[in-house]
Design a protein around this motif. Sequence first.
Motif, PDB file in Angstrom:
ATOM      1  N   ILE A  64       6.177  23.789   2.083  1.00  0.00           N
ATOM      2  CA  ILE A  64       5.007  23.143   2.614  1.00  0.00           C
ATOM      3  C   ILE A  64       5.326  22.242   3.601  1.00  0.00           C
ATOM      4  O   ILE A  64       4.218  21.815   4.677  1.00  0.00           O
ATOM      5  CB  ILE A  64       4.731  22.080   1.151  1.00  0.00           C
ATOM      6  N   GLY A  65       6.293  21.629   3.840  1.00  0.00           N
ATOM      7  CA  GLY A  65       6.731  20.856   5.037  1.00  0.00           C
ATOM      8  C   GLY A  65       8.231  20.561   5.205  1.00  0.00           C
ATOM      9  O   GLY A  65       9.052  21.130   4.235  1.00  0.00           O
ATOM     10  N   SER A  66       8.756  20.049   6.176  1.00  0.00           N
ATOM     11  CA  SER A  66      10.111  19.827   6.325  1.00  0.00           C
ATOM     12  C   SER A  66      10.442  18.686   5.599  1.00  0.00           C
ATOM     13  O   SER A  66       9.704  17.935   5.180  1.00  0.00           O
ATOM     14  CB  SER A  66      10.694  19.562   7.814  1.00  0.00           C
ATOM     15  N   LEU A  67      11.736  18.656   4.981  1.00  0.00           N
ATOM     16  CA  LEU A  67      12.239  17.707   4.164  1.00  0.00           C
ATOM     17  C   LEU A  67      12.560  16.254   5.072  1.00  0.00           C
ATOM     18  O   LEU A  67      13.611  16.084   5.516  1.00  0.00           O
ATOM     19  CB  LEU A  67      13.470  18.014   3.441  1.00  0.00           C
ATOM     20  N   VAL A  68      11.398  15.524   5.314  1.00  0.00           N
ATOM     21  CA  VAL A  68      11.626  14.367   6.092  1.00  0.00           C
ATOM     22  C   VAL A  68      11.610  13.343   5.006  1.00  0.00           C
ATOM     23  O   VAL A  68      11.245  13.349   3.871  1.00  0.00           O
ATOM     24  CB  VAL A  68      10.564  14.322   6.985  1.00  0.00           C
ATOM     25  N   PRO A  69      12.007  12.106   5.576  1.00  0.00           N
ATOM     26  CA  PRO A  69      12.094  10.911   4.245  1.00  0.00           C
ATOM     27  C   PRO A  69      10.485  10.771   3.697  1.00  0.00           C
ATOM     28  O   PRO A  69       9.473  10.863   4.423  1.00  0.00           O
ATOM     29  CB  PRO A  69      12.696   9.788   5.315  1.00  0.00           C
ATOM     30  N   THR A  70      10.615  10.430   2.713  1.00  0.00           N
ATOM     31  CA  THR A  70       9.446  10.010   2.202  1.00  0.00           C
ATOM     32  C   THR A  70       9.533   8.521   1.896  1.00  0.00           C
ATOM     33  O   THR A  70      10.317   7.976   1.520  1.00  0.00           O
ATOM     34  CB  THR A  70       9.386  10.709   0.610  1.00  0.00           C
ATOM     35  N   THR A  71       8.159   7.971   2.221  1.00  0.00           N
ATOM     36  CA  THR A  71       8.217   6.689   2.066  1.00  0.00           C
ATOM     37  C   THR A  71       7.761   6.110   0.785  1.00  0.00           C
ATOM     38  O   THR A  71       7.145   7.059   0.031  1.00  0.00           O
ATOM     39  CB  THR A  71       6.863   6.094   2.917  1.00  0.00           C
ATOM     40  N   ILE A  72       8.655   5.184   0.304  1.00  0.00           N
ATOM     41  CA  ILE A  72       8.356   4.743  -1.331  1.00  0.00           C
ATOM     42  C   ILE A  72       8.062   3.391  -1.267  1.00  0.00           C
ATOM     43  O   ILE A  72       8.906   2.631  -0.700  1.00  0.00           O
ATOM     44  CB  ILE A  72       9.828   4.995  -2.089  1.00  0.00           C
ATOM     45  N   HIS A  73       7.154   2.991  -2.025  1.00  0.00           N
ATOM     46  CA  HIS A  73       6.649   1.575  -2.169  1.00  0.00           C
ATOM     47  C   HIS A  73       7.046   1.158  -3.857  1.00  0.00           C
ATOM     48  O   HIS A  73       6.756   1.986  -4.475  1.00  0.00           O
ATOM     49  CB  HIS A  73       5.172   1.186  -1.888  1.00  0.00           C
ATOM     50  N   ILE A  74       7.854   0.116  -3.879  1.00  0.00           N
ATOM     51  CA  ILE A  74       8.264  -0.085  -5.401  1.00  0.00           C
ATOM     52  C   ILE A  74       7.590  -1.399  -5.477  1.00  0.00           C
ATOM     53  O   ILE A  74       7.498  -2.475  -5.123  1.00  0.00           O
ATOM     54  CB  ILE A  74       9.826  -0.197  -5.513  1.00  0.00           C
ATOM     55  N   HIS A  75       6.831  -1.329  -6.676  1.00  0.00           N
ATOM     56  CA  HIS A  75       6.013  -2.641  -7.221  1.00  0.00           C
ATOM     57  C   HIS A  75       6.711  -2.898  -8.715  1.00  0.00           C
ATOM     58  O   HIS A  75       6.799  -2.099  -9.607  1.00  0.00           O
ATOM     59  CB  HIS A  75       4.565  -2.220  -7.303  1.00  0.00           C
ATOM     60  N   SER A  76       6.847  -4.157  -8.719  1.00  0.00           N
ATOM     61  CA  SER A  76       7.519  -4.417 -10.093  1.00  0.00           C
ATOM     62  C   SER A  76       6.701  -5.416 -10.705  1.00  0.00           C
ATOM     63  O   SER A  76       5.909  -6.149 -10.194  1.00  0.00           O
ATOM     64  CB  SER A  76       9.124  -4.961 -10.036  1.00  0.00           C
TER      65      SER A  76
END
Length: 76
Positions: A64-76
């Motif tokens: 589907i796409g290259s393995l590039v970094p995925t942006t992750i937002h963490i909400h607690s």
Amino acid sequence: MVFEFIFPYVKNGNGFSSYVESLAPESGVDLIENCPSATVVEGDWETAMGFLRHCQEYIAEHAIGSLVPTTIHIHS
């Protein structure tokens, strides 16, 4: 914790959205939102990172796409 995963490619039309919807309950996370711009899940750290790993594996297997970094937002 709530995790927002932003994958850097289009998710529609390649089966990824359906995969995410079926993977979430199997992975133990609660799927809050799955839209073209982001996937939002709720769960603990280990469970969410396992979910992310499976998503990245799907991306690699289906080219589907290259393995590039995925942006992750963490909400607690």
